[in-house]
Each structure stands twice: as structure tokens, then as C-alpha cells.
Design an enzyme around this catalytic site. Structure first.
Site, PDB file in Angstrom:
ATOM      1  N   LYS A   1     -17.477  -0.284   5.860  1.00 39.64           N
ATOM      2  CA  LYS A   1     -17.950  -1.252   4.864  1.00 39.64           C
ATOM      3  C   LYS A   1     -19.470  -1.213   4.694  1.00 39.64           C
ATOM      4  O   LYS A   1     -19.980  -1.310   3.575  1.00 39.64           O
ATOM      5  CB  LYS A   1     -17.507  -2.662   5.264  1.00 39.64           C
ATOM      6  CG  LYS A   1     -17.774  -3.684   4.176  1.00 39.64           C
ATOM      7  CD  LYS A   1     -17.170  -5.029   4.491  1.00 39.64           C
ATOM      8  CE  LYS A   1     -17.387  -5.981   3.320  1.00 39.64           C
ATOM      9  NZ  LYS A   1     -16.827  -7.313   3.592  1.00 39.64           N
TER      10      LYS A   1
ATOM     11  N   PHE B   1     -11.458  -7.002  13.679  1.00 39.55           N
ATOM     12  CA  PHE B   1     -10.385  -7.465  12.802  1.00 39.55           C
ATOM     13  C   PHE B   1     -10.081  -6.394  11.753  1.00 39.55           C
ATOM     14  O   PHE B   1     -10.984  -5.847  11.134  1.00 39.55           O
ATOM     15  CB  PHE B   1     -10.813  -8.764  12.115  1.00 39.55           C
ATOM     16  CG  PHE B   1      -9.793  -9.268  11.134  1.00 39.55           C
ATOM     17  CD1 PHE B   1      -8.542  -9.688  11.559  1.00 39.55           C
ATOM     18  CD2 PHE B   1     -10.075  -9.289   9.770  1.00 39.55           C
ATOM     19  CE1 PHE B   1      -7.599 -10.129  10.652  1.00 39.55           C
ATOM     20  CE2 PHE B   1      -9.137  -9.733   8.855  1.00 39.55           C
ATOM     21  CZ  PHE B   1      -7.896 -10.152   9.300  1.00 39.55           C
ATOM     22  N   GLN B   2      -8.819  -6.098  11.597  1.00 37.45           N
ATOM     23  CA  GLN B   2      -8.338  -5.069  10.661  1.00 37.45           C
ATOM     24  C   GLN B   2      -8.982  -3.704  10.916  1.00 37.45           C
ATOM     25  O   GLN B   2      -9.264  -2.952   9.989  1.00 37.45           O
ATOM     26  CB  GLN B   2      -8.532  -5.505   9.201  1.00 37.45           C
ATOM     27  CG  GLN B   2      -7.609  -6.672   8.835  1.00 37.45           C
ATOM     28  CD  GLN B   2      -7.501  -6.937   7.355  1.00 37.45           C
ATOM     29  OE1 GLN B   2      -8.435  -6.689   6.600  1.00 37.45           O
ATOM     30  NE2 GLN B   2      -6.351  -7.459   6.924  1.00 37.45           N
TER      31      GLN B   2
ATOM     32  N   GLU C   1       0.815  -1.227   0.000  1.00 37.13           N
ATOM     33  CA  GLU C   1       0.000   0.000   0.000  1.00 37.13           C
ATOM     34  C   GLU C   1       0.846   1.274   0.000  1.00 37.13           C
ATOM     35  O   GLU C   1       0.434   2.306  -0.510  1.00 37.13           O
ATOM     36  CB  GLU C   1      -0.948   0.030   1.192  1.00 37.13           C
ATOM     37  CG  GLU C   1      -2.136  -0.910   1.072  1.00 37.13           C
ATOM     38  CD  GLU C   1      -1.872  -2.274   1.682  1.00 37.13           C
ATOM     39  OE1 GLU C   1      -0.702  -2.570   2.015  1.00 37.13           O
ATOM     40  OE2 GLU C   1      -2.836  -3.053   1.824  1.00 37.13           O
TER      41      GLU C   1
ATOM     42  N   MET D   1      24.755   8.825   2.138  1.00 38.51           N
ATOM     43  CA  MET D   1      24.666  10.093   2.854  1.00 38.51           C
ATOM     44  C   MET D   1      24.968   9.902   4.341  1.00 38.51           C
ATOM     45  O   MET D   1      25.607  10.747   4.969  1.00 38.51           O
ATOM     46  CB  MET D   1      23.279  10.715   2.658  1.00 38.51           C
ATOM     47  CG  MET D   1      23.185  12.151   3.131  1.00 38.51           C
ATOM     48  SD  MET D   1      24.382  13.236   2.320  1.00 38.51           S
ATOM     49  CE  MET D   1      23.424  13.892   0.966  1.00 38.51           C
TER      50      MET D   1
END
Lengths: 163, 565
Positions: free
Chosen positions: B161, B111-112, B49, B474
């Protein structure tokens, strides 16, 4: 310098945390914060007591204005205004202290709003400094509990914060 | 009546979104189902993602359109946070649509589930949690409006949802009014007149411009103005391409790795015309040192909070850079006479230029600067160049001379390693058929290396220029200079064979180890393998450092030059 920032903000879930988050993320001070809906229930009015240099205050007002939910921001302390804070203070009131507490409340124009055999709850309204003085005038050992609302304020005369 | 999921897709169609970068999951299944049933909005399936948001971000950077990402709840959202913060720091307009657990589960540690609005709040311009399907279309409209107006930025829309399953009438508002959000566009004319007056009096002027010029599509106007004034121009890292780098008035990038002439001109200028730039710490170095010189500052910026934040400004002009430059151009059209001393200032600048501060030592190994110079030649200076973060980023900024805006795509503010490859994807989808080079290092590229797979799936022929020194360059440079060469954790061992890795994903891999092979390899990549992703692993001189350098806490003029070492 001490400043009182007044904010009109959309009365939406999370609006308070946007303001509080901004202050913590940018390291600004919050001495007190009060918030409640206005006569228009879609708007909340928030009052923040803060400290900072002119540069910091400039940034605070600019950053607050940048929040999408914020409708208006005013630094009340820039001009004539009145400010008030409410305190409820529970004190021990037994023996000779009982009479003394009543007298102190009268002197400070407080009201006793709850009474038991051994305690009073005193309601006191005024500038924060008056509340501080009241606390200082009492014997610290007699104070059982204090709760203060934080400052709220309003501009004098024609100075109006409205959409 | 259509479902919330269909509403989401219809909104994207109304906004003329052609690509959505995303990754499906439980909470967004309805939306993905609605996506499946149409063809206007195309979906790019990334492999993580984070890359979805970076790609959407670069899609926007390279095209001026709003980038769009779509992810599921919980880990889908937390994976986007780096990308959102990256876009926020560089003011990139983006809308991130996030699935959320059903409304009745919110707060139950479902969940999630995660507090999307809470987690993203400090790094978005604004965010919304949709609580009613009837609000969905208006909320998405607001998201696009907020993202793309004023000082742009990412906006998150969190959609439970159940909302995507409920149905209602679809009515997409043509415009949106918000009493709490009315960004200024036009600058204050009185202030603009004052600014022009000061420009006329300037003896040692400089035009200092940043990402604001790019974001408001004002590069052309800036060029016209600068030429009329005949003042030197410097760009920030984010502002490169805002003024043609090959023009004689351009003195180079300024700041920590700016040119000798740009930093000196900025420091000793008596008038600074700052346009869409914010005097950040990497630009002005130590603010006290910078404040030692007396000067007048004119600052044009759409965000009032950027003005007088770090440097006190004499003439603030709040407004869209493009509109304000229009006004200035109108005012000076009647004739502009610069102070006669400006000619002496140019002599001084040319003297500083004579130091040739970007000269670098030669070596038997490939020098990274040389690779970028050759890349510039081979691509005719016309490529889109994405970069990651580190030495290679600075080399690309210093040695690729950007003449056009939106060609230099990098994470300037947040400094996010790993953006380069997904940035390349976004750029190519917004600009199909263009030459896109991703200048990176073996450290950064591994942070989003999985996207090689996405590039294969969608045939995105990015040319990866991996400046491989086996070091986090760097970090190593700072350790060499400021930590007595204690190279703590800056050596990257167990590197993959990048050639084989690229090949295993179905791409072309090349390893280039000798300076004389650099140019032929680049030519081959951009001609013979024009339509393929080519991973070019350049084994470079491990000791190469970025100069000039203003060390942390030092003043702009206290530069370390390559010749000092």
C-alpha cells in the site's frame, strides 16, 4: 544417475524458493544445493546435486530453464568438470585419539582449524566421496558434529558458464 | 510526479486495458481512488474475487488480449488462487494486481496480510513483489510482457500500500529486455524439413492439435495445412474450434470422452503431427498401452518442457505454432504428395465413424445431449459456449460443433467447477453483442452463483443452460460404473428454485421439463429475451452418462461405448 546441475539465476529475493519449489512440486530429488552470488552481484550461481534417469534430467533442465529468473542451466556432469565439497567436522580429541585424529587429518589433507583440550575441528575439502571416506575412516563414536556445504563444481578448460 | 496508484492506472491505459475485474479493499484503496478519476479503464465489480480472475481469464480466452484482475491483500488474494491456477494450467495470459500491506508491516502478521508471492508461486508463470515505487511501471510492463509471450500464463504483481502512495516520475517503457527470459519463436528449419519428409512418408497420419493452436491464433493456418495434406484432424478439449468441427476431415475430440474414430485413429496412426498439445493423461489414457504401437511423433510446441514429457518425440520443433505452420506451409507449397496408402487409412477411419459413437439413447425425459444439439441449432453454431466441469462440459464439447477458435471456453487443465458463469461475463465484455451460452449443471453453477448479481449490474445477457439432474453427474457416473452404485455424496439435495432465484436477481428464469419444450425455450431465450440473462433450468434424465469413455488406467482403444451398456 548422479548429476550436477549448475544454474545462473537473477540474484533476487525468492529466486531460491522458485528453484526449491520446482523440485518439490515435480517430485525431483535434491541431494544437495549450494547458492551464492557470483563476481557479478546481480547473478547467483546455484549448484544442485540430483539423481534421476535421462528423461527426468531432461525435464529438470527444461523446467529450470522455464523459470523466468533463470539465466542459464548446465548439466556439469555431462562433460569434464571438477567438483568440490567442504566439510567441517568436530571430533573428540582426547588421550590416544588426539594423536590419531591429527594423523587422520594429515592423511586426508585436512586442516585442524579449531583446537580445545578435548576437541578438534577439522576442515576437509574434496570430492564428496573423499569426505564420505574420511567419515567412514573415523570411529563413529568420536564424531561430535559434521557440516557439509554440498557440492559445487565447474567445467574444465574452455567450458565456461557465464552470461 | 504521480503516485504509485496513478502509475498503476497509467500502465493499464498504456497497455490499452479496457476492463479490469476486481474487488476493492484496504490495501488497494489508493488504486481504486486513482481508478475513480479516469474513464479509460473500466472496472467490473464482481461479487467474489475468484470470479474476477475467472472473468479476466475468459476475457483473454475469447479475445487474445491479456486479462486483468485487481484485488486486495490477504483474503482478496487467497480467493484468486483457484482462478490463477485455472489460467496457469490452460496457459492463459493474465495479469493479477494484488494489494499488499505496507512494506514495513510485511512479515508482522498484519491485518489482511498473506505471503502472496509464496502462495501463488507454484501456479503462476511469474510473480513480483514491488519494493520501490520507481520499479512499479517497469514491473507492470514486465508482467504484461511475460504473461503474453512464449507459453502464456498468469503473472501476479504484489503491490504494498505504501508504494501506491509514494510518488515518482512516470515513464512507461516501450519494450522490455530480460536476459533471463527470451522465448523462442521460430522453429528450427532443419527439424521442420525433417517433419515434412515424415509427413510425406506417412501411411496412417493424424493431426492432433490442442490449445496451442488457439493461443497462437493459428486456426486458419492449421485448416489450410490440414486441407493440403488431406489428413484426419482431432482436437483436444482445449483445442476445439482450432479446426472446423463440421469439416469432413475432423474426426472429433479425442481422449477419455473422445469419439471412437478419433481415439482409434490416434492410437493406430503411424505418424502423429502434434501441434500445441501435450499428450496429457486425459488424452492418451494409459501411456504404456499407448506406447505399444510403433509410430513417429512430430511435436510442435512453444514450451520445450512439453515435448517428450509423457510421450517420446522423434521430431521436436520448439516454436510458436503460428510461425512453424507458416514454415511448413511454405515448404509444402511446392507440392505435397501423400502416400497412396492414406486413402486406405481414410477407409478405415470411415469404418470407425460408422459406429456412430455419439449416438445416445432416447428417453421420455430431456436428454442433456439433446439440449446441446438444440442449442447448436438455435445459435446457428456461432455462440460462445462457456462451461463448468463435469458431464455437461463433456456433452457441450461433444455435441456443440465449434467451427471457430476462441468460442469454446472451459477449464480443461485444472477442471475448475464454478468457472462457467464468470467465464460468460468475461466473454461478453470482450465480445459485446455476441450470443453467450453457459452450459452448466446444478452442482457447478452454485459454486459462483453470486455472480448473477454482477450480471445484473452490468446487464450481461448470458444464457445459462443448467443441465439439472440433481446429481453431481460425473461423480455419479464413476460411482455407478466403478463403485457398485454407491452414490457417496453425489446427490444434491435442497436445491434452490433456480427460476425464482434468477428472478430475485432481476433475471429471467425458466424451467423446462419436457423434451418438446427444449427448442422453443431456447429460441425464446435467444430472441425474445436476447438482452436479458436467462436462467434455463433443464430437468434432465438423471441416468444420462457420457460415452464413449476410456476408464482411468485403460488404453485409448479400450473404450466403453453407449451401446455396450
Amino acid at each position: 544417475m548422479r548429476h550436477i546441475i549448475s544454474i545462473l539465476i537473477e540474484n533476487e529475493a525468492g529466486a531460491l524458493s522458485r528453484v526449491a519449489g520446482l523440485f518439490s512440486a515435480r517430485g525431483y530429488n535434491i541431494e544437495s544445493l549450494t547458492v551464492a552470488p557470483t563476481e557479478d552481484p546481480s547473478l547467483s550461481r546455484m549448484t544442485i546435486l540430483t539423481w534421476g534417469s535421462d528423461e527426468v534430467l531432461e525435464q529438470i533442465t527444461k523446467q529450470l530453464n522455464k523459470l523466468v529468473d533463470v539465466v542459464k542451466v548446465v548439466d556439469l556432469s555431462e562433460a569434464a568438470h571438477v567438483e568440490r565439497e567442504l566439510m567441517l567436522i568436530k571430533v573428540r580429541a582426547t588421550g590416544k585419539d588426539r594423536e590419531e585424529m591429527k594423523r587422520m587429518a594429515d592423511i586426508f589433507r585436512g586442516r585442524i582449524i579449531d583446537v580445545t583440550e578435548s576437541t578438534y575441528v577439522i576442515e576437509l575439502t574434496g570430492a564428496s566421496s573423499k569426505l564420505d571416506s574420511f567419515i567412514a575412516a573415523l570411529d563413529a563414536g568420536l564424531i561430535l558434529e559434521t557440516v557439509r556445504t554440498g557440492v559445487c563444481g565447474i567445467g574444465r578448460g574452455d567450458r565456461i558458464l557465464k552470461v | 510526479m504521480i503516485s504509485g496508484a496513478e502509475i498503476v492506472i497509467r500502465c493499464l491505459q498504456e497497455e490499452k486495458v479496457d476492463y479490469v475485474f476486481g474487488y476493492p479493499g484496504g490495501s488497494v484503496l489508493h488504486i481504486y481512488d486513482a481508478l475513480f478519476k479516469q474513464e479509460d479503464v473500466k472496472h467490473i465489480l464482481v461479487r467474489h474475487e475468484q470470479a474476477a480472475v475467472h472473468a479476466a481469464d475468459a476475457y483473454s480466452r475469447s479475445s487474445q488480449k491479456v486479462g486483468v484482475a485487481l484485488v486486495t491483500s490477504g483474503p482478496g488474494v487467497t480467493n484468486t488462487v483457484t482462478g490463477i491456477a485455472t489460467a496457469y494450467m490452460d496457459s492463459i495470459p493474465m495479469v493479477v494486481l494484488c494489494g499488499q500491506v505496507p512494506t514495513q508491516y510485511i512479515g508482522q502478521d498484519a491485518f489482511q496480510e498473506c505471503d502472496t508471492v509464496g502462495i501463488t508461486r507454484p501456479c503462476v508463470k511469474h510473480n513480483f513483489l514491488v519494493k520501490d515505487v520507481k520499479d512499479l511501471a517497469l514491473t507492470i510492463k514486465k508482467a504484461f510482457h511475460i504473461a503474453s509471450t512464449g507459453r502464456p500464463g498468469p503473472v501476479v504483481v504484489d503491490i504494498p500500500k505504501d508504494i501506491t502512495a509514494q510518488v515518482c516520475e512516470f515513464d512507461y517503457p516501450k519494450s522490455v529486455q530480460m536476459r533471463s527470459y527470451n522465448p523462442v519463436v521460430k522453429g528450427h528449419l532443419g527439424q521442420i524439413k525433417k517433419a515434412v519428409q515424415i509427413l510425406q512418408e506417412a501411411k496412417r497420419p493424424i493431426i492432433y492439435t490442442g490449445g496451442g493452436v488457439i493461443l497462437s491464433d493459428a486456426a486458419e493456418k492449421l485448416t489450410t495445412l490440414a486441407r493440403k495434406l488431406n489428413f484426419p484432424v482431432t482436437n483436444t478439449l482445449m483445442g476445439l474450434g482450432g479446426y472446423p468441427a463440421t469439416d469432413k476431415q475432423f474426426v472429433g475430440m479425442l481422449g477419455m470422452h473422445g469419439t471412437f474414430e478419433a481415439n482409434n485413429a490416434m492410437h493406430f496412426a503411424d505418424v502423429i503431427l502434434a501441434i500445441g498439445a501435450r499428450f496429457d493423461d486425459r488424452v492418451i489414457g494409459n501411456p504404456e498401452h499407448f506406447g505399444e504401437e510403433k509410430r513417429r511423433v512430430i511435436h510442435i510446441d512453444i514450451d520445450p518442457s512439453s515435448i517428450s514429457k509423457r510421450v517420446k518425440v522423434d521430431v521436436p520443433i520448439v516454436g510458436n505454432v503460428n510461425d512453424v505452420l507458416d514454415e511448413i506451409l511454405k515448404l509444402i507449397d511446392g507440392g505435397f504428395t501423400a502416400d497412396s496408402e492414406v486413402a486406405d487409412w481414410w477407409k478405415q477411419i470411415d469404418e470407425w465413424r460408422g459406429r456412430n459413437s455419439l449416438a445416445y439413447r432416447q428417453s421420455e425425459h430431456i436428454m442433456p445431449q439433446y439440449v446441446v444439439e438444440k442449442l447448436y441449432e438455435v445459435t446457428g453454431g456461432d455462440a460462445f459456449v462457456t462451461s463448468d466441469v463435469g458431464q455437461h462440459q463433456m456433452f457441450a464439447a461433444q455435441y456443440y460443433k465449434f467451427d471457430k477458435p476462441r468460442r469454446w471456453i472451459n477449464s480443461g487443465g485444472l477442471g475448475t467447477m464454478g468457472v462457467g458463469l464468470p467465464y460468460g461475463m468475461g466473454v461478453l465484455l470482450a465480445n459485446p453483442g455476441s450470443q453467450v451460452a453457459c452450459v452448466t449443471g446444478e452442482g457447478s453453477i452454485q459454486m459462483c452463483i453470486q455472480e448473477l448479481s454482477t450480471c445484473k449490474q452490468y446487464e450481461l445477457p448470458i444464457k445459462i443452460i443448467n443441465l439439472n439432474n440433481g446429481m453431481l453427474g460425473m461423480v455419479r457416473q464413476w460411482q455407478e460404473m466403478f463403485y457398485s452404485k454407491r452414490y457417496s455424496q453425489s446427490y444434491v439435495t435442497s436445491l434452490p428454485d433456480f427460476v425464482k432465484l434468477a428472478e430475485s436477481y432481476g433475471h429471467v428464469g425458466m424451467r423446462i421439463e419436457r423434451p418438446e419444450d427444449v427448442e422453443p425455450a431456447l429460441r425464446k431465450a435467444f430472441t425474445e429475451y436476447k438482452d436479458r440473462l436467462v436462467f434455463m433450468d433443464f430437468i434432465i434424465d438423471p441416468g444420462a452418462n457420457v460415452f464413449p469413455m476410456v476408464a482411468a488406467g485403460k488404453g485409448l482403444t479400450e473404450m466403453i461405448l453407449a451401446e455396450d451398456i
